[in-house]
Write a protein that holds these residues in place. Sequence first.
Motif, short mmCIF file in Angstrom:
data_model
loop_
_atom_site.label_atom_id
_atom_site.label_comp_id
_atom_site.label_asym_id
_atom_site.label_seq_id
_atom_site.Cartn_x
_atom_site.Cartn_y
_atom_site.Cartn_z
N PRO A 108 1.16 -0.77 -0.07
CA PRO A 108 -0.10 0.11 0.07
C PRO A 108 0.98 1.16 0.16
N LEU A 109 0.10 2.31 -0.82
CA LEU A 109 1.11 3.55 -0.69
C LEU A 109 0.81 4.66 -0.30
N ASP A 110 0.18 5.24 0.68
CA ASP A 110 0.50 6.27 1.21
C ASP A 110 0.71 7.19 0.80
N ARG A 111 -0.42 8.83 0.91
CA ARG A 111 -0.21 9.89 0.44
C ARG A 111 0.79 10.48 0.18
N PHE A 112 2.18 10.12 0.91
CA PHE A 112 3.61 10.75 1.69
C PHE A 112 4.07 10.06 -0.35
N ASP A 113 3.87 8.71 -0.04
CA ASP A 113 4.54 7.91 -0.95
C ASP A 113 4.20 8.51 -2.30
N ARG A 114 2.79 8.65 -1.88
CA ARG A 114 2.47 8.70 -3.77
C ARG A 114 2.60 10.28 -4.10
N LEU A 115 3.09 11.39 -3.42
CA LEU A 115 3.42 12.81 -3.43
C LEU A 115 5.17 12.77 -3.96
N ARG A 150 14.43 7.48 3.93
CA ARG A 150 13.45 5.35 4.18
C ARG A 150 12.87 4.87 3.19
N ARG A 151 11.69 6.07 2.61
CA ARG A 151 10.91 5.57 1.83
C ARG A 151 11.08 5.64 0.78
N LEU A 152 11.74 6.57 0.14
CA LEU A 152 12.96 6.13 -1.44
C LEU A 152 13.35 4.11 -1.36
N GLU A 190 13.38 -1.23 -3.81
CA GLU A 190 13.28 -2.18 -2.95
C GLU A 190 11.93 -3.46 -3.30
N GLU A 191 10.95 -2.46 -2.99
CA GLU A 191 9.94 -3.30 -3.85
C GLU A 191 9.29 -2.90 -5.07
N GLY A 192 10.36 -2.55 -6.06
CA GLY A 192 9.83 -2.90 -7.13
C GLY A 192 9.25 -1.54 -7.46
#
Length: 158
Positions: A2-9, A38-40, A45-47
């Motif tokens: 799952p991607l949260d809003r921060f990941d998406r931005l 850390r998010r990057l 890693e998750e592709g």
Amino acid sequence: MPLDRFDRLLLNLVQEDAGQTTERLAEQIPLSPSAIQRRLRRLREEGVIAREIAVVDARKVGPSTLFVVSLKVASERPELLSELRGWLAAEPQVQQAFYVTGEADFVLIISAPDTAIYDALMARLVSDNPNVERFTTQVALSVLKRGLTIPVPLNEPD
């Protein structure tokens, strides 16, 4: 994953410029540079981030012409399509290749310095892939927009 809003931005921002520092990204996302780092790392890693590339200005490295090619194959037998897909994937001048519906079976974007080199590539394509029945070519006169950015909605889909 799952991607949260921060990941998406973050994904939208690094697609525009993957060379931004975590500090610069932190100015645009309300997270610390270490949290962004850390998010990057997790997204790589998750592709989710498949790879990072440099976009080169073609005008500054020599002549380049774009050719939009529609390919029609004689047979859609899986082993013949697989062979053609492998050939297209291995050819550096084939910038993009799409398996499509409609009159053509594949649409290709090919970059070549001139028509002679393009003609040689297409002669090799037909020679190496007897399943190619025919192809048509359109030459790009100018490029209005070019990119690979995938718009990532900021909200999770329902």
